[in-house]
Design a protein around this motif. Structure first.
Motif, PDB file in Angstrom:
ATOM      1  N   HIS A 236      42.429  35.231  40.392  1.00  0.00           N
ATOM      2  CA  HIS A 236      42.366  33.868  40.917  1.00  0.00           C
ATOM      3  C   HIS A 236      41.348  33.055  40.119  1.00  0.00           C
TER       4      HIS A 236
ATOM      5  N   HIS B 244      40.138  40.716  43.549  1.00  0.00           N
ATOM      6  CA  HIS B 244      38.856  40.003  43.565  1.00  0.00           C
ATOM      7  C   HIS B 244      37.942  40.634  42.522  1.00  0.00           C
TER       8      HIS B 244
ATOM      9  N   PRO C  21      40.534  33.506  50.841  1.00  0.00           N
ATOM     10  CA  PRO C  21      39.086  33.357  50.686  1.00  0.00           C
ATOM     11  C   PRO C  21      38.334  33.938  51.871  1.00  0.00           C
TER      12      PRO C  21
ATOM     13  N   HIS D  58      46.279  33.304  48.552  1.00  0.00           N
ATOM     14  CA  HIS D  58      44.840  33.107  48.455  1.00  0.00           C
ATOM     15  C   HIS D  58      44.203  33.447  49.794  1.00  0.00           C
TER      16      HIS D  58
ATOM     17  N   GLU E 223      44.870  32.783  35.034  1.00  0.00           N
ATOM     18  CA  GLU E 223      44.257  32.392  36.287  1.00  0.00           C
ATOM     19  C   GLU E 223      45.344  31.871  37.228  1.00  0.00           C
TER      20      GLU E 223
ATOM     21  N   LEU F 141      39.082  31.063  40.996  1.00  0.00           N
ATOM     22  CA  LEU F 141      37.726  31.022  41.522  1.00  0.00           C
ATOM     23  C   LEU F 141      36.935  32.294  41.253  1.00  0.00           C
ATOM     24  N   ASP F 142      37.603  33.422  41.085  1.00  0.00           N
ATOM     25  CA  ASP F 142      36.908  34.671  40.773  1.00  0.00           C
ATOM     26  C   ASP F 142      36.909  34.989  39.280  1.00  0.00           C
TER      27      ASP F 142
ATOM     28  N   ALA G  72      46.744  30.755  41.397  1.00  0.00           N
ATOM     29  CA  ALA G  72      46.409  30.050  42.631  1.00  0.00           C
ATOM     30  C   ALA G  72      47.417  30.439  43.707  1.00  0.00           C
TER      31      ALA G  72
ATOM     32  N   ASP H  10      35.258  34.030  47.194  1.00  0.00           N
ATOM     33  CA  ASP H  10      35.957  32.744  47.204  1.00  0.00           C
ATOM     34  C   ASP H  10      37.347  32.847  46.597  1.00  0.00           C
ATOM     35  N   GLY H  11      37.497  33.712  45.596  1.00  0.00           N
ATOM     36  CA  GLY H  11      38.770  33.836  44.901  1.00  0.00           C
ATOM     37  C   GLY H  11      39.553  35.089  45.232  1.00  0.00           C
TER      38      GLY H  11
END
Length: 237
Positions: free
Chosen positions: A88, A65, A150, A148, A131, A90-91, A133, A154-155
Motif C-alpha cells: 500500500h 504491511h 488501516p 485497505h 504501490e 502508505l506503508d 490502494a 496506516d497502510g
C-alpha cells in the motif's frame, strides 16, 4: 519451516513467528502473500519446490504491511526470481526504509508479546515496485482485490479473492486459539473498524498473519469476532 496445504492452490509457510502464503494460478504464476523472515528466501524456495511448484514462477509478493515478520525475505526473493513487490502507498516508504516503522499503542498485556516479536530479525530496506490502494486489482486469483484496513499500520491491507472465497487479513485479524482482533495496532479503534469491514465480506477461508487458517465456518467466526471485539481495549488473544 512448516508447509501446510490450506486448500487446493493455497499453501501456508509457517515461521517461528508469523507466516506467509502461496497462491498458485499455475506453475509459472505464483503469488506470495507476505514474505516471512529476513534470510528466509532459500527456505521459501525449497518449500515451494517441495509441493511440486517452481519458485521461478513467483510473479508477485504482496505485503500486507511493513512489519519485519512480513517484509523480511521480500527483497531477496524479488532479486532471485524477478517478482514484483507490492505494498500500500502508505506503508511503502516504511518498507523502503525511507520512514520509520510506526510504534504501536500497546495495551498492558501486549507488552511481553511485543518484546518477543522484536526477536524477529529486522527487515532490510526493500524495494516496492507497485504501490496500491483500496479496490485495486492485484492481477491474480481470478480478480484478487486490495482491501485497505488501516489501524494495525496506516497502510495495512487485506487481500480478497471473491471468486474463491479467500481472505488474507494480514495482522488486522488473528486466529490464535480463536478468531480475534490482532495485536500491536497503531490505532486500535480503526483496526476494529477494519475488522468489521472484513467480516462483511463473508469469506469461506480466512488466512491471518498469525494463527491457523480458518476453513470451516469462517464467515461466522469472523463476524462473531468482529462484533465481540468491537469493545476495543478489552480483547485478549
Amino acid at each position: 519451516m512448516d508447509v501446510i496445504e490450506v486448500r487446493p492452490r493455497l499453501l501456508m509457510l509457517r515461521f517461528p513467528i508469523g507466516q506467509a502464503y502461496v497462491w498458485a494460478d499455475g506453475d509459472d504464476d505464483l503469488t506470495l502473500i507476505d514474505a516471512g523472515w529476513t534470510g528466509g528466501a532459500p527456505l521459501i524456495g525449497e518449500a515451494i519446490r517441495s509441493r511440486g511448484l517452481r519458485p521461478e514462477g513467483l510473479r508477485r509478493i504482496v505485503l500486507t504491511h511493513a512489519h519485519r515478520d512480513h517484509v523480511g525475505a521480500a527483497g531477496e526473493l524479488a532479486a532471485r526470481y524477478g517478482a514484483e513487490v507490492v505494498a500500500h502507498a502508505l506503508d511503502a516508504p516504511v518498507v523502503r526504509g525511507e520512514a520509520p516503522v510506526p510504534d504501536p499503542v500497546l495495551l498492558d498485556w501486549e507488552v511481553p508479546l511485543y518484546e518477543k516479536g522484536l526477536t524477529v530479525p529486522v527487515a532490510p530496506p526493500t524495494r516496492v515496485d507497485r504501490e496500491v490502494a483500496d479496490g485495486d486489482d492485484l492481477g491474480f486469483g481470478d480478480g484478487a482485490r486490495v482491501v485497505h484496513t488501516p489501524g494495525h499500520t496506516d497502510g495495512s491491507i487485506a487481500v480478497h479473492l471473491p471468486r474463491h472465497g479467500v481472505l488474507f487479513t494480514g495482522d488486522t485479524v488473528a486466529s490464535v486459539g480463536q478468531v480475534t482482533l490482532g495485536v500491536f495496532h497503531v490505532d486500535r479503534p480503526r483496526a476494529a473498524a477494519s475488522m468489521r469491514r472484513l467480516a462483511a465480506l463473508a469469506p469461506e477461508t480466512v488466512c491471518c498473519g498469525h494463527g491457523d487458517p480458518v476453513t470451516g465456518g469462517a464467515a461466522a467466526a469472523l463476524r462473531e469476532a468482529a462484533e465481540r471485539d468491537a469493545a476495543v481495549g478489552t480483547v485478549r488473544p
